[in-house]
Design a protein around this motif. Structure first.
Motif, PDB file in Angstrom:
ATOM      1  N   ARG A 157      23.775 -10.128  17.380  1.00 26.36           N
ATOM      2  CA  ARG A 157      23.861  -9.018  16.626  1.00 26.36           C
ATOM      3  C   ARG A 157      23.356  -9.167  15.427  1.00 26.36           C
ATOM      4  NH1 ARG A 157      28.092  -7.273  12.842  1.00 26.36           N
ATOM      5  NH2 ARG A 157      29.213  -9.496  13.175  1.00 26.36           N
ATOM      6  N   GLY A 158      22.505  -8.114  15.100  1.00 28.34           N
ATOM      7  CA  GLY A 158      21.630  -8.061  13.725  1.00 28.34           C
ATOM      8  C   GLY A 158      20.428  -9.125  13.900  1.00 28.34           C
ATOM      9  N   GLY A 159      20.278  -9.623  14.904  1.00 33.41           N
ATOM     10  CA  GLY A 159      19.069 -10.531  15.168  1.00 33.41           C
ATOM     11  C   GLY A 159      19.620 -12.102  14.838  1.00 33.41           C
ATOM     12  N   VAL A 160      20.707 -12.274  14.792  1.00 37.50           N
ATOM     13  CA  VAL A 160      21.396 -13.650  14.714  1.00 37.50           C
ATOM     14  C   VAL A 160      22.354 -13.669  15.804  1.00 37.50           C
ATOM     15  CG1 VAL A 160      20.791 -14.006  12.229  1.00 37.50           C
ATOM     16  CG2 VAL A 160      23.018 -13.044  13.212  1.00 37.50           C
ATOM     17  N   ILE A 161      22.771 -14.956  16.238  1.00 34.94           N
ATOM     18  CA  ILE A 161      23.842 -15.337  17.240  1.00 34.94           C
ATOM     19  C   ILE A 161      25.093 -14.595  16.786  1.00 34.94           C
ATOM     20  CG2 ILE A 161      22.555 -16.910  18.159  1.00 34.94           C
ATOM     21  CD1 ILE A 161      24.580 -18.909  17.084  1.00 34.94           C
ATOM     22  N   LEU A 162      25.952 -14.074  17.709  1.00 35.74           N
ATOM     23  CA  LEU A 162      26.942 -13.449  17.381  1.00 35.74           C
ATOM     24  C   LEU A 162      28.217 -14.546  16.731  1.00 35.74           C
ATOM     25  CD1 LEU A 162      28.873 -10.724  17.895  1.00 35.74           C
ATOM     26  CD2 LEU A 162      29.512 -11.850  20.022  1.00 35.74           C
ATOM     27  N   GLN A 163      28.693 -14.061  15.578  1.00 39.04           N
ATOM     28  CA  GLN A 163      29.604 -14.555  14.798  1.00 39.04           C
ATOM     29  C   GLN A 163      30.964 -14.068  14.759  1.00 39.04           C
ATOM     30  OE1 GLN A 163      28.489 -17.967  12.848  1.00 39.04           O
ATOM     31  NE2 GLN A 163      27.548 -17.385  14.720  1.00 39.04           N
ATOM     32  N   ASP A 164      31.882 -14.992  14.613  1.00 37.56           N
ATOM     33  CA  ASP A 164      33.246 -14.262  14.354  1.00 37.56           C
ATOM     34  C   ASP A 164      34.105 -15.297  13.424  1.00 37.56           C
ATOM     35  OD1 ASP A 164      35.318 -12.067  14.949  1.00 37.56           O
ATOM     36  OD2 ASP A 164      36.503 -13.835  15.636  1.00 37.56           O
ATOM     37  N   THR A 193      18.126 -11.932  31.600  1.00 39.19           N
ATOM     38  CA  THR A 193      19.179 -12.985  31.214  1.00 39.19           C
ATOM     39  C   THR A 193      19.036 -13.414  29.607  1.00 39.19           C
ATOM     40  OG1 THR A 193      17.082 -14.681  31.791  1.00 39.19           O
ATOM     41  CG2 THR A 193      18.857 -14.057  33.419  1.00 39.19           C
ATOM     42  N   ARG A 194      17.919 -12.803  29.087  1.00 37.14           N
ATOM     43  CA  ARG A 194      18.071 -12.998  27.448  1.00 37.14           C
ATOM     44  C   ARG A 194      18.078 -11.683  26.571  1.00 37.14           C
ATOM     45  NH1 ARG A 194      13.602 -16.813  24.341  1.00 37.14           N
ATOM     46  NH2 ARG A 194      14.695 -16.551  22.210  1.00 37.14           N
ATOM     47  N   PRO A 195      19.010 -11.950  25.705  1.00 38.77           N
ATOM     48  CA  PRO A 195      19.108 -10.501  25.184  1.00 38.77           C
ATOM     49  C   PRO A 195      17.753 -10.334  24.153  1.00 38.77           C
ATOM     50  CG  PRO A 195      21.118 -11.832  24.686  1.00 38.77           C
ATOM     51  CD  PRO A 195      20.030 -12.849  25.199  1.00 38.77           C
ATOM     52  N   THR A 196      17.797  -9.010  23.793  1.00 32.41           N
ATOM     53  CA  THR A 196      16.550  -8.504  22.822  1.00 32.41           C
ATOM     54  C   THR A 196      17.181  -8.053  21.735  1.00 32.41           C
ATOM     55  OG1 THR A 196      16.668  -6.175  23.950  1.00 32.41           O
ATOM     56  CG2 THR A 196      15.050  -7.760  24.749  1.00 32.41           C
ATOM     57  N   THR A 197      16.813  -8.445  20.702  1.00 36.49           N
ATOM     58  CA  THR A 197      17.288  -8.159  19.209  1.00 36.49           C
ATOM     59  C   THR A 197      16.584  -7.055  18.631  1.00 36.49           C
ATOM     60  OG1 THR A 197      15.535  -9.510  18.104  1.00 36.49           O
ATOM     61  CG2 THR A 197      17.514 -10.718  18.856  1.00 36.49           C
ATOM     62  N   GLY A 198      17.471  -6.248  17.906  1.00 36.02           N
ATOM     63  CA  GLY A 198      17.131  -5.055  17.204  1.00 36.02           C
ATOM     64  C   GLY A 198      17.841  -3.845  17.792  1.00 36.02           C
ATOM     65  N   SER A 200      29.353  -1.450  13.896  1.00 39.28           N
ATOM     66  CA  SER A 200      28.928  -2.405  12.985  1.00 39.28           C
ATOM     67  C   SER A 200      29.196  -3.447  13.938  1.00 39.28           C
ATOM     68  CB  SER A 200      29.434  -2.820  11.613  1.00 39.28           C
ATOM     69  OG  SER A 200      30.950  -2.948  11.659  1.00 39.28           O
ATOM     70  N   GLY A 201      29.991  -3.441  15.001  1.00 36.78           N
ATOM     71  CA  GLY A 201      30.139  -4.637  15.630  1.00 36.78           C
ATOM     72  C   GLY A 201      29.453  -4.549  17.251  1.00 36.78           C
ATOM     73  N   PHE A 202      28.871  -3.703  17.640  1.00 36.95           N
ATOM     74  CA  PHE A 202      28.074  -3.719  18.847  1.00 36.95           C
ATOM     75  C   PHE A 202      26.865  -4.727  18.686  1.00 36.95           C
ATOM     76  CE2 PHE A 202      29.289   0.642  20.775  1.00 36.95           C
ATOM     77  CZ  PHE A 202      29.814   0.126  21.550  1.00 36.95           C
ATOM     78  N   SER A 203      26.546  -5.479  19.765  1.00 33.92           N
ATOM     79  CA  SER A 203      25.627  -6.226  20.014  1.00 33.92           C
ATOM     80  C   SER A 203      24.159  -5.664  19.930  1.00 33.92           C
ATOM     81  CB  SER A 203      25.714  -7.198  21.088  1.00 33.92           C
ATOM     82  OG  SER A 203      25.205  -6.349  22.107  1.00 33.92           O
ATOM     83  N   ASP A 204      23.114  -6.457  19.706  1.00 34.37           N
ATOM     84  CA  ASP A 204      21.720  -5.991  19.633  1.00 34.37           C
ATOM     85  C   ASP A 204      21.691  -5.750  21.343  1.00 34.37           C
ATOM     86  OD1 ASP A 204      21.335  -6.595  17.089  1.00 34.37           O
ATOM     87  OD2 ASP A 204      20.332  -8.785  17.654  1.00 34.37           O
ATOM     88  N   VAL A 235      38.511 -16.117  18.979  1.00 33.53           N
ATOM     89  CA  VAL A 235      37.183 -16.568  19.072  1.00 33.53           C
ATOM     90  C   VAL A 235      36.480 -17.227  18.293  1.00 33.53           C
ATOM     91  CG1 VAL A 235      35.166 -15.406  20.000  1.00 33.53           C
ATOM     92  CG2 VAL A 235      37.089 -14.470  20.738  1.00 33.53           C
ATOM     93  N   VAL A 236      35.703 -18.288  18.340  1.00 36.32           N
ATOM     94  CA  VAL A 236      35.306 -19.267  17.060  1.00 36.32           C
ATOM     95  C   VAL A 236      33.713 -19.300  17.531  1.00 36.32           C
ATOM     96  CG1 VAL A 236      37.680 -20.451  16.826  1.00 36.32           C
ATOM     97  CG2 VAL A 236      35.980 -21.184  18.438  1.00 36.32           C
ATOM     98  N   SER A 237      33.090 -19.637  16.210  1.00 40.81           N
ATOM     99  CA  SER A 237      31.652 -19.747  16.186  1.00 40.81           C
ATOM    100  C   SER A 237      31.250 -20.322  14.833  1.00 40.81           C
ATOM    101  CB  SER A 237      31.266 -18.433  16.179  1.00 40.81           C
ATOM    102  OG  SER A 237      31.358 -17.500  15.366  1.00 40.81           O
ATOM    103  N   ASP A 238      29.855 -20.675  14.710  1.00 39.87           N
ATOM    104  CA  ASP A 238      29.378 -20.981  13.544  1.00 39.87           C
ATOM    105  C   ASP A 238      27.814 -20.642  13.825  1.00 39.87           C
ATOM    106  OD1 ASP A 238      27.880 -23.178  14.715  1.00 39.87           O
ATOM    107  OD2 ASP A 238      28.979 -24.642  13.842  1.00 39.87           O
ATOM    108  N   ALA A 239      27.071 -21.004  12.730  1.00 39.45           N
ATOM    109  CA  ALA A 239      25.535 -20.271  12.734  1.00 39.45           C
ATOM    110  C   ALA A 239      24.632 -20.919  13.882  1.00 39.45           C
ATOM    111  CB  ALA A 239      25.070 -20.817  11.361  1.00 39.45           C
ATOM    112  N   THR A 240      25.219 -22.012  14.709  1.00 37.53           N
ATOM    113  CA  THR A 240      24.396 -22.655  15.666  1.00 37.53           C
ATOM    114  C   THR A 240      25.088 -22.638  17.022  1.00 37.53           C
ATOM    115  OG1 THR A 240      25.210 -24.792  15.076  1.00 37.53           O
ATOM    116  CG2 THR A 240      23.030 -23.972  14.151  1.00 37.53           C
TER     117      THR A 240
END
Length: 239
Positions: free
Chosen positions: A38-45, A234-239, A223-227, A56-61
């Motif tokens: 989302r927004g060119g970075v992996i989905l965070q919550d 199999t691989r998302p496209t960003t943007g 603001s929440g929809f993914s790229d 649901v949990v996450s971090d920058a990596t």
């Protein structure tokens, strides 16, 4: 001897016929899962905005959500703060819901479809819902109106320990899969149609509006929809 050879040959032929189908239904390997962006970075919550297996949990990596498609199934994965399994009796899951909404018309104010794991139903199911009327524009908590199709959770849900321990204890992956052919038939999408995702959890088994759930990354669709992704990619496209 000839009879033994015949049996061995027949067994070999049977394995050749069975193994490709069995392998095609295997769950994705760790390195096959692609993180949702989302927004060119992996989905965070945020890691403390819900409780236990609805959190649901996450971090920058370490992404909050993942996807995969092998041409037979669409696969989805959420990183949860606690084990979602162990509902008691024959139940696979605790009595909550986990799902992903889809924007299929490139309108960020609405979602058109929802694939939801219903841990409340008996037996537990994975359901494809159609949202025919968006009651509140931009709201992921809008309830879908039409149950389009349903499949058993048993055999189509997987729980595994995650590679993280946010909030001081072991995290878990909840994976589920849904027939790709059924999804395309319902939605009318092609292998290359643009698609955006919105992940979440709920106290309800048929929408993301239940109290105590976790709307991943944002409280609104805008603001929440993914790229953008494509169904067969199999691989998302960003943007």
């Amino acid at each position: 001897m000839q009879n033994i050879r015949c049996k061995v040959f027949c067994l070999a032929v049977l394995l050749i016929q069975i193994l490709p189908a069995a392998l095609s239904f295997a769950w994705p390997a760790t390195d096959q899962w692609w993180p949702v962006y989302r927004g060119g970075v992996i989905l965070q919550d945020p890691n403390t905005d819900a409780q236990t297996s609805r959190n649901v949990v996450s971090d920058a990596t370490h992404s909050a959500g993942y996807i995969f498609n092998d041409g037979t199934y669409m696969y989805f994965r959420l990183r949860l703060d606690a084990d979602p399994g162990g509902g008691g009796g024959q139940n696979l899951l605790k009595p909550f819901g986990w799902g992903v909404e889809f924007d299929t018309d490139v309108n960020a104010g609405t979602y058109e479809w929802l694939i939801m794991v219903d841990g409340i139903a008996n037996p537990e199911t994975i359901n494809l819902w159609q949202n025919t009327v968006q009651g509140t524009l931009g709201s992921p908590q809008d309830k879908p109106e039409v149950l389009y199709s349903s499949t058993a959770a048993s055999g189509n849900v997987q729980i595994t320990p995650a590679d993280t321990s946010f909030n001081g204890d072991q995290d878990y992956f909840l994976d589920w899969r849904f027939s790709y052919a059924s999804f395309k038939q319902a939605t009318g999408l092609t292998d290359s149609s643009p698609l955006r995702l919105f992940d979440g959890t709920s106290a309800s088994g048929n929408d993301l509006s239940g109290s105590g759930g976790d709307l991943v990354g944002s409280s609104d669709l805008y603001s929440g929809f993914s790229d953008t992704v494509i169904p067969l990619g199999t691989r998302p496209t960003t943007g």
